[in-house]
Design a protein around this motif. Structure first.
Motif, mmCIF file in Angstrom:
data_model
loop_
_atom_site.group_PDB
_atom_site.id
_atom_site.type_symbol
_atom_site.label_atom_id
_atom_site.label_comp_id
_atom_site.label_asym_id
_atom_site.label_seq_id
_atom_site.Cartn_x
_atom_site.Cartn_y
_atom_site.Cartn_z
ATOM 1 N N TYR A 1 -22.720 5.270 -30.527
ATOM 2 C CA TYR A 1 -23.910 5.910 -29.985
ATOM 3 C C TYR A 1 -24.096 5.492 -28.536
ATOM 4 N N CYS A 2 -24.383 6.482 -27.680
ATOM 5 C CA CYS A 2 -24.786 6.136 -26.312
ATOM 6 C C CYS A 2 -26.259 6.458 -26.162
ATOM 7 N N GLN A 3 -27.027 5.444 -25.825
ATOM 8 C CA GLN A 3 -28.472 5.598 -25.661
ATOM 9 C C GLN A 3 -28.778 6.572 -24.524
ATOM 10 N N GLY A 4 -27.956 6.496 -23.455
ATOM 11 C CA GLY A 4 -28.166 7.370 -22.300
ATOM 12 C C GLY A 4 -27.993 8.833 -22.670
ATOM 13 N N CYS A 5 -26.935 9.146 -23.407
ATOM 14 C CA CYS A 5 -26.671 10.533 -23.820
ATOM 15 C C CYS A 5 -27.540 10.918 -25.014
ATOM 16 N N GLU A 6 -28.075 9.945 -25.717
ATOM 17 C CA GLU A 6 -28.716 10.160 -27.009
ATOM 18 C C GLU A 6 -27.786 10.972 -27.902
ATOM 19 N N ILE B 1 -16.876 2.583 -23.342
ATOM 20 C CA ILE B 1 -17.980 2.649 -22.376
ATOM 21 C C ILE B 1 -18.256 4.111 -22.016
ATOM 22 N N CYS B 2 -19.521 4.517 -22.092
ATOM 23 C CA CYS B 2 -19.854 5.891 -21.741
ATOM 24 C C CYS B 2 -19.620 6.118 -20.253
ATOM 25 N N PRO B 3 -18.742 7.074 -19.903
ATOM 26 C CA PRO B 3 -18.460 7.289 -18.482
ATOM 27 C C PRO B 3 -19.653 7.843 -17.703
ATOM 28 N N ASP B 4 -20.563 8.520 -18.414
ATOM 29 C CA ASP B 4 -21.730 9.078 -17.715
ATOM 30 C C ASP B 4 -22.811 8.035 -17.470
ATOM 31 N N HIS B 5 -22.851 7.018 -18.313
ATOM 32 C CA HIS B 5 -23.938 6.046 -18.198
ATOM 33 C C HIS B 5 -23.474 4.625 -17.935
ATOM 34 N N ASN B 6 -22.127 4.418 -17.917
ATOM 35 C CA ASN B 6 -21.620 3.086 -17.633
ATOM 36 C C ASN B 6 -22.129 2.007 -18.570
HETATM 37 ZN ZN LIG Z 1 -23.891 8.292 -22.100
#
Ligand SMILES: [Zn+2]
Length: 496
Positions: free
Chosen positions: A124-129, A143-148
């Motif tokens: 789960y990425c909190q940034g992307c939800e 690691i989420c590339p959009d939210h690092n």
């Molecule tokens: Zn993300």
């Protein structure tokens, strides 16, 4: 009766500040809306804000506010940008609106045959939800590339939407063009992504891990999770389900989105619509990202360009010009202040603004402001129309610049100032001069028509200047006065 038209834009989270991507959404939808209205169509144009979710609750708590009070303040940043851009939207939806929330609960109930409870474990990425598969997580080194931020391993009980049940129907709709994804290469990307079928998607979370959202009907332990709530806005804002007028506008003709949310709009959203037995949208227009000097815009790097700053410094039409012409409508583009300022000073200032000013001042000087006979503009409109209809707005404005360039060449070639000198000796020179200037005005009025969906304020100024038959321009009035903030002013004294 011709169907009424409907265009939508993605609804941004209100916890951030509006960025270039939001501005692109509003601008592209506005250009399309104005173009359709020119041909007499009835257009509904939706905008809105997504106001639920943990990030919003967390940010509000940090500020000591309840989430609704917080979103009541922040949604205005987006509204302000839409207004600054001149977006002529007809409907503004906030996902905290009472009607929206009640309609989303209705949608939940109506989707019951396709909703089941299951337990979920995933990255789960909190940034992307959003949850990601093992494959995605591994590909990105966890690691989420959009939210690092590292993906978290999360396990919990959720309700699911059985999107997989709609795989075949969706594939057929995309392949047959019943629902188009523009550009074509994005459609191919998406079909490749769903080649193993649509995946069922989690549409709720336990209340303990998601407090701020629409309650799931008949289950106080669960709260709806972003996509079902957010995607429904496109229907609820036009009155679905209780106000029958929604049927006059749905299916949407165009839904404008950024490429980062294509998979939700091409997958979950059609699955929801098929579950509701509501027609699919006709077209998704997918725009790309705007990079800065070839690099991704990022807060950490500190290269984020604020659309407000551009509009406040150079004016809204300069913004609309650059982002229509120099950022391809259907692909990624690149911004630098240097490129922007060059386009502003050279293309808008020299090629276009000077041309308008020159023609106006020659009419004032040689004909006391009287324009005389104006022939119809002679530029072939067909390529412009085709570019507008196929959603290549950058090509449409290129077409306008063909007219501007050839009018500049025409004036350099016929030299009206020399015809003016001949008037004392040549009895036909005055008529010839009036003809030349009339032709120039005809071309500029045509330019203003073609520009009106893209640069409405500028189009109005040209109409005001030449549309009445008499030029009453203030001496020295110019369109796009020169501005040098990020590049050196070539007129500045050397060594100063
Ligand atoms: Zn993300």
């Amino acid at each position: 009766m011709r169907k009424k038209l409907y265009i939508t834009t993605a609804i941004p989270y209100v916890n951030g500040t509006p960025h270039i991507g939001n501005a692109l959404d509003y601008m592209l939808a506005d250009i399309w809306t104005r173009y359709q209205k020119m041909s007499g169509r009835d257009v509904r144009f939706q905008v809105g804000t997504d106001e639920h979710g943990n990030k919003i609750a967390a940010k509000a708590a940090e500020l000591g506010l309840d989430p609704k009070t917080y979103t009541d303040q922040t949604y205005k940043n987006f509204e302000l940008l839409m207004q600054k851009l001149g977006a002529q939207y007809t409907d503004f939806v906030r996902t905290t609106d009472m009607h929206h929330m009640a309609a989303v609960q209705y949608i939940w109930k109506k989707l019951q045959p396709y909703i089941y409870k299951g337990s979920y474990e995933g990255w789960y990425c909190q940034g992307c939800e959003a949850f990601y598969s093992d494959k995605d997580a591994t590909a990105n080194n966890g690691i989420c590339p959009d939210h690092n931020q590292p993906y978290q391993r999360v396990s919990e009980e959720n309700y699911y939407l059985k999107a997989s049940a709609f795989t075949d129907r969706l594939r057929e709709a995309l392949e047959s063009g019943k629902m188009q994804i523009v550009p074509e290469f994005r459609k191919k990307e998406f079909l490749e992504l769903m080649k193993d079928g649509l995946q069922d998607v989690s549409i709720s979370r336990p209340r303990r891990s998601l407090s701020w959202g629409v309650p799931v009907p008949d289950d106080p332990e669960q709260v709806m999770y972003v996509w079902l709530d957010a995607l429904s806005n496109y229907l609820t804002v036009i009155g679905y389900p209780d106000n029958e007028t929604w049927r006059e506008y749905w299916p949407a003709d165009v839904q404008v989105i950024g490429k980062d949310i294509l998979r939700f709009h091409a997958g979950i959203w059609p699955a929801m619509l098929m579950g509701l037995d509501v027609p699919l949208p006709k077209k998704l227009l997918v725009h790309g990202f705007v990079h800065v000097g070839g690099a991704k815009m990022s807060k950490t790097v500190g290269n984020v360009v604020d659309p407000n700053e551009i509009i406040d410094t150079y004016g809204v039409d300069a913004f609309r010009y650059f982002f229509t012409r120099h950022i391809p409508t259907q692909d990624d583009g690149d911004f630098t202040w240097e490129k922007f300022e060059n386009a502003y000073n050279n293309e808008l200032g020299s090629d276009f603004g000077n041309l308008v000013q020159r023609v106006a001042s020659m009419i004032t000087r040689y004909q006391s402001g009287v324009i005389g006979d104006v022939p119809q503009g002679e530029h072939d409109m067909q390529p412009y129309r085709e570019a507008m209809e196929s959603l290549h707005f950058n090509q449409a404005i290129d077409e306008v610049w063909v007219t501007i360039r050839s009018l500049n060449q025409y004036i350099e070639h016929v030299k009206p100032w020399e015809i003016a000198k001949r008037r004392e000796t040549d009895p036909e020179a005055a008529a010839h001069l009036a003809e030349v200037l009339g032709h120039a005005v005809g071309s500029l009025l045509q330019v203003s028509d073609l520009l009106s969906p893209i640069m409405p304020g500028t189009a109005e100024k040209i109409q005001a200047l030449f549309g009445s038959g008499i030029v009453t321009q203030e001496p020295g009035a110019v369109l796009f006065p020169r501005i040098y903030v990020h590049t050196p002013d070539p007129r500045a004294p050397k060594g100063a």
